[in-house]
Motif scaffolding. Sequence first.
Motif, mmCIF file in Angstrom:
data_model
loop_
_atom_site.group_PDB
_atom_site.id
_atom_site.type_symbol
_atom_site.label_atom_id
_atom_site.label_comp_id
_atom_site.label_asym_id
_atom_site.label_seq_id
_atom_site.Cartn_x
_atom_site.Cartn_y
_atom_site.Cartn_z
ATOM 1 N N ILE A 165 1.316 105.157 68.069
ATOM 2 C CA ILE A 165 0.716 105.424 66.762
ATOM 3 C C ILE A 165 0.888 104.174 65.898
ATOM 4 O O ILE A 165 1.988 103.605 65.814
ATOM 5 N N LYS A 166 -0.215 103.765 65.238
ATOM 6 C CA LYS A 166 -0.181 102.592 64.373
ATOM 7 C C LYS A 166 -0.781 102.937 63.016
ATOM 8 O O LYS A 166 -1.528 103.913 62.881
ATOM 9 N N THR A 167 -0.414 102.085 62.017
ATOM 10 C CA THR A 167 -0.982 102.261 60.675
ATOM 11 C C THR A 167 -2.360 101.608 60.622
ATOM 12 O O THR A 167 -2.655 100.657 61.362
ATOM 13 N N THR A 168 -3.186 102.159 59.736
ATOM 14 C CA THR A 168 -4.499 101.555 59.518
ATOM 15 C C THR A 168 -4.573 100.850 58.180
ATOM 16 O O THR A 168 -5.534 100.112 57.922
ATOM 17 N N LYS A 169 -3.569 101.068 57.339
ATOM 18 C CA LYS A 169 -3.533 100.449 56.005
ATOM 19 C C LYS A 169 -2.094 100.487 55.507
ATOM 20 O O LYS A 169 -1.273 101.287 56.001
ATOM 21 N N PRO A 170 -1.739 99.657 54.527
ATOM 22 C CA PRO A 170 -0.386 99.695 53.968
ATOM 23 C C PRO A 170 -0.131 101.039 53.293
ATOM 24 O O PRO A 170 -1.036 101.643 52.708
ATOM 25 N N LEU A 171 1.108 101.481 53.371
ATOM 26 C CA LEU A 171 1.508 102.770 52.799
ATOM 27 C C LEU A 171 2.377 102.536 51.570
ATOM 28 O O LEU A 171 3.115 101.538 51.487
ATOM 29 N N ASP A 172 2.329 103.427 50.620
ATOM 30 C CA ASP A 172 3.121 103.336 49.401
ATOM 31 C C ASP A 172 4.088 104.512 49.354
ATOM 32 O O ASP A 172 3.676 105.664 49.220
ATOM 33 N N ARG A 173 5.360 104.190 49.494
ATOM 34 C CA ARG A 173 6.364 105.261 49.501
ATOM 35 C C ARG A 173 6.391 105.999 48.187
ATOM 36 O O ARG A 173 6.682 107.199 48.143
ATOM 37 N N GLU A 174 6.081 105.269 47.098
ATOM 38 C CA GLU A 174 6.147 105.901 45.809
ATOM 39 C C GLU A 174 5.021 106.930 45.618
ATOM 40 O O GLU A 174 5.121 107.810 44.762
ATOM 41 N N GLU A 175 3.984 106.847 46.426
ATOM 42 C CA GLU A 175 2.933 107.871 46.404
ATOM 43 C C GLU A 175 3.271 109.034 47.344
ATOM 44 O O GLU A 175 3.204 110.205 46.958
ATOM 45 N N THR A 176 3.639 108.728 48.565
ATOM 46 C CA THR A 176 3.977 109.758 49.555
ATOM 47 C C THR A 176 5.121 109.246 50.416
ATOM 48 O O THR A 176 4.985 108.215 51.104
#
Length: 532
Positions: free
Chosen positions: A425-436
């Motif tokens: 499993i890979k990411t498709t975009k940067p993630l924001d911990r402060e959102e989720t």
Amino acid sequence: MLCHSQAFATERRSHLRPSFHGHHEKGKEGQVLQRSKRGWVWNQFFVIEEYTGPDPVLVGRLHSDIDSGDGNIKYILSGEGAGTIFVIDDKSGNIHATKTLDREERAQYTLMAQAVDRDTNRPLEPPSEFIVKVQDINDNPPEFLHETYHANVPERSNVGTSVIQVTASDADDPTYGNSAKLVYSILEGQPYFSVEAQTGIIRTALPNMDREAKEEYHVVIQAKDMGGHMGGLSGTTKVTITLTDVNDNPPKFPQSVYQMSVSEAAVPGEEVGRVKAKDPDIGENGLVTYNIVDGDGMELFEITTDYETQEGVVKLKKPVDFETKRAYSLKVEAANVHIDPKFISNGPFKDTVTVKIAVEDADEPPMFLAPSYIHEVQENAAAGTVVGRVHAKDPDAANSPIRYSIDRHTDLDRFFTINPEDGFIKTTKPLDREETAWLNISVFAAEIHNRHQEAKVPVAIRVLDVNDNAPKFAAPYEGFICESDQTKPLSNQPIVTISADDKDDTANGPRFIFSLPPEIIHNPNFTVRDNR
């Protein structure tokens, strides 16, 4: 032909006396009993029944002592049957029976005799009553109360066991001769049964008669009069005797091994197969119950009894797995429910059989190596960063290749992608911990050659924090002080307390360092105390 008579002497004033054809009553001295002044007064005459000779039968003779034979006396007969059955010669006094008599229709007749003057009809004697009894002959055969009888007796009964009593009757006179003396005998049904000659009780004559070999017997019983001697008349009856069942046979399996199979996809409670032990007994004596007594499948299989078919029903108790174990063996016991203590020596009343069960392979869906997965990835990681891997395999012997996919209903923003071949499993975009901080998705694994066989597993992805947020003051601050008084200096008195917050995780956020900005750091009037 001799006729028996009972006569009674009385003191009547009568001179009328009986005379019997071919027979005279004699006294102790052997003389004919007569009286010159008193006549006999009789009690009864006899006439044989069913007489079929050409001439009327002479019953007897009336005679009066005053009859001198000159024909002046007339004899008169009255009463039952007088003039029709019995006629009298009014001169001689001879009484004849003009009809054939049947004792079974009427056993006796009461008549009245009188002597009168022929010219004037004046009674010369008082009327005298007498009885004519019809003497029995053996003209009636014995008759049984029933034309047929039905009786039951348990199989394997001891010799002499009473079965039934048959009774015949004879219409002939039981007090006269042997015309009604009956003797019973068996004409058919030997050597299995016998009958008591005097009572008609039928008894068993052979030991260990087996219902399973022969259930019904037909017996013919004869009743013969004249004490059973030659010339006696006879009647017969038929008796059907049925042997009733006892539990004298244990159950037996017709084979030593039963072969069965069950799919690994079968669910608990599903029928695997049936066994049946044969018991020739019937009713409750033939009831059989089944149990598993040994075997390596005792924990996975069970057996129940179908009392309608008398079969043992083998059922699955727990799921089986072809890849784990492909065959099981059970030892099944069949036993009688009701046992007769009298035949316990015939036992044991049970039997065992081996049941071999083969597990059949079924096309099962893939299985993930873990029931769920938890992975971590840092926020702000570049697209294409590997989050983690899920792994499934085909449990079947074919070991079909697996293809992976993400359930897009659980990843609407399409943050992730999965390699369909290896499950990475890979990411498709940067993630924001402060959102989720957590993302939950589901991953499918399906066989390449059968997409209908698929499995699903939950994957929880934790977004790890990085210090990508500067602290922010909680609010705009204003402080107020009074101008200084020489008498009351303001040194080191707090003016305002300032706080800040940070969206980052506690490891990167809450510990702040407070200080004045460089442009006023050297202001001699104000300082900041950092309370950590």
